[in-house]
Scaffold this active site. Structure first.
Site: not given
Ligand SMILES: Cc1ncc(C[n+]2csc(CCOP(=O)(O)OP(=O)(O)O)c2C)c(N)n1
Length: 582
Positions: A265, A351, A379
């Protein structure tokens, strides 16, 4: 798309770094995916094949390679290039990305449609090691494996979510990352399985069967293989040649292939490599030093206020626990995690699971703070209704990024929470405007409330205006939450009383007996919004409602977006004066 000479990964990275340093954006993830995207460009045809990116935050190089280079400096700016991928912006974008873990389901549906239509394009999905842990991704793999759907899944594994990737799947990936022997054993068969020659293909099938037997004896189990996918990797995600060779080898494979690619990353920009979490989603910064431009606003943000108050309450109430779905830093839970690590849970991009997990905690006598952004909590609506509100569990929803969020745009605006929460029985809803509002709301919700409470607050600084109930006349202005300062301007312009309603459900604010008109201002959709609740509660009073329109709001600064949708003091004053003829 005719192949023009592709810019080098180095020059793509340079453009991305320079642009994001001005516009802000998802830098670290996009830098990490540059080489994968260049290799895809080499092997696949972006104008014919369909390339999907989970979340779409890593796809800036894809934007640059699909006809958007000239406009790239407008990234995330009002009227400019979209923050994520958007089919309205380019035919190269398959879907409106922005939320995690949905790409494999969309790829799977697209593959079924392609096969039903007898079409021949290839489908490639790039998904991160955190996004693939999301429940929906596993629901999709469940089907892709069983139906042996022809597609390539590139697992872009950098070991990071925004913070470190949470969970057992992440640990599993780090184990297979370390055992590359598996691929070599399989490489030849995979190539021959994709061959044009039927004899070669059938020999390869026999070989694969034998290899599968062998694998059971000699090779470690592989989750993806066990689900019916062909696993390939790990491949060095920054070795362009290796990536191109690999993609060429597997691109014609007749079933689902998962290619595990290791990336870093922030690759190519040392400050982002050193601090990938900080540079995941970043505001403007100085390229040379990597210094983030400091915020000029001296007021605290709602998130900071929440963070401090939650820590204080945790110190006095041992039953308080907190959880987040991969947004520990964004929701302000870092300090609580540091002080009380055993009472703070990062559940990954999950979630639905998070809300049901909170239900379990509450059944067990804990008081969970569920810290999730408004747009991602969408969600978990079913779990909120069935697992928490039906049994009246004492769960506190700390809904950050409610209302407009600005440059992240329509997938991230918290436009719908009031609309989807207000109809749920047993749920109390509070929308604090000021620092004190938020502190008191949280203290009430934790220490005094008995059932579920939702506290929704915006991105950005707390409001500072004060209620003013001294003005005469028959108009009141009731601005909700982060709209309070705007409402103060409107009240002043009208010479009207200004109330801070704070409570949405039950509605606690009471108009004066002399009041004939209430102007409500909110940063959620008007349907089933706060203004509608006020109008229902006071049928004899004229309620003029201002809020988000019945269309998706785009991206840009919050001021620009409010201007665009008429949620500015000038526009509201004009409208109210015209209606009331004052
Ligand atoms: C449903 C949902 N929850 C949370 C987020 C916030 N989010 C955006 S990117 C991200 C981490 C993604 O990590 P990974 O998939 O590994 O990709 P990487 O950024 O490491 O390339 C998170 C949690 C989101 N976009 N959607």
């Amino acid at each position: 798309m005719s192949k023009v000479k592709r810019p080098s990964p180095h020059s793509l990275r340079k453009t991305i770094i320079e642009t994001v340093s001005r516009s802000g954006g998802h830098l670290a993830s996009s830098l990490g995916a540059v080489d994968i995207i260049c290799a895809l460009d080499e092997v696949f045809d972006f104008s014919h094949d369909r390339i999907l990116f989970d979340v779409g935050h890593q796809a800036y190089a894809y934007k640059l390679l699909t006809g958007r280079a000239a406009r790239f400096s407008s990234l995330r700016q009002f009227g400019g290039l979209a923050p994520f991928l958007d089919p309205d912006e380019s035919p190269a974008d398959v879907y409106h990305s922005g939320h995690a873990s949905d790409s494999l389901s969309i790829a799977s549906g697209l593959a079924s449609a392609r096969d039903l239509a007898g079409q021949d394009f290839k489908i490639v999905t790039v998904i991160g090691d955190a996004a693939i842990t999301g429940g929906m991704a596993f629901e999709a793999l469940n089907q892709i494996g069983q139906r042996a759907q022809r597609m390539l899944i590139i697992l872009n594994d950098n070991g990071m979510s925004i913070s470190e990737t949470a969970g057992a799947v992440a640990q599993y990936l780090s184990r297979i990352r370390l055992s590359p022997s598996y691929t070599k054993a399989k490489q030849g068969w995979t190539e021959r399985l994709s061959s044009d020659n039927p004899v070669e293909r059938s020999m390869a099938k026999a070989g694969m069967r034998a290899k599968n037997k062998l694998k059971e004896l000699a090779l470690p189990e592989n989750l993806f293989e066990d689900l019916g996918l062909t696993y390939y990797g790990p491949v060095d995600g920054h070795n362009l040649k290796a990536l191109i060779n690999t993609f060429n080898r597997i691109k014609d494979y007749p079933g689902p292939v998962l290619c595990h690619v290791r990336t870093r990353k922030g690759k190519g920009y040392p400050p982002a490599e050193a601090n990938p979490s900080l540079f995941h989603g970043v505001g403007s910064f100085d390229v040379e030093s990597g210094q983030i431009t400091p915020d000029s606003d001296s007021r605290p943000t709602y998130t900071q206020v929440f963070s401090g108050e939650a820590l204080k309450l945790a110190a006095t109430n041992p039953d308080l626990v907190a959880l987040t779905a991969a947004m520990q830093d964004g929701t302000g839970l870092d300090p609580l995690q540091k002080s009380f690590p055993e009472r703070c849970f990062d559940l990954g991009i999950a979630e639905e699971h998070s809300v049901a997990f909170a239900a379990g905690l509450a059944i067990g006598g804990k008081i969970p703070l569920v810290c999730i952004y408004s747009a991602f909590l969408q969600r978990a609506l079913d779990q909120i209704i069935t697992d928490v509100c039906l049994p009246k569990l004492h769960v506190v929803f700390c809904i950050d990024r409610a209302g407009l969020v600005g440059h992240d745009g329509p997938t991230h605006h918290g436009a719908f929470d009031l609309a989807y929460l207000q109809g749920i029985p047993n749920l109390q809803i509070i929308a604090p405007a000021t620092q004190i509002d938020l502190e008191e709301a949280l203290a009430y919700a934790v220490d005094r409330a008995e059932g579920p409470v939702a506290i929704r607050y915006a991105r950005g600084a707390v409001c500072q205006a004060f209620e003013d109930l001294t003005r005469q006349g028959d108009i009141e202005v009731w601005p909700l939450g982060a709209c309070f300062d705007l409402g103060a301007e409107v009240a002043q312009g009208l010479g009207a009383r200004l109330r801070d309603p704070l409570w949405v459900k039950p509605l606690e604010a009471r108009p004066d007996a002399s009041t004939k008109t209430i102007v409500t201002i909110e940063d959620g959709v008007l349907q089933n919004g706060f203004g509608e609740a006020v109008a229902l509660a006071y049928p004899d009073i004229r309620v003029l409602r201002f809020g988000l329109p019945d269309r998706f709001v785009s991206f840009g600064s919050i001021t620009e977006l409010r201007e665009q949708i008429g949620l500015s003091s000038i526009h509201i004053l004009q409208q109210v004066k015209a209606i009331l003829q004052v």
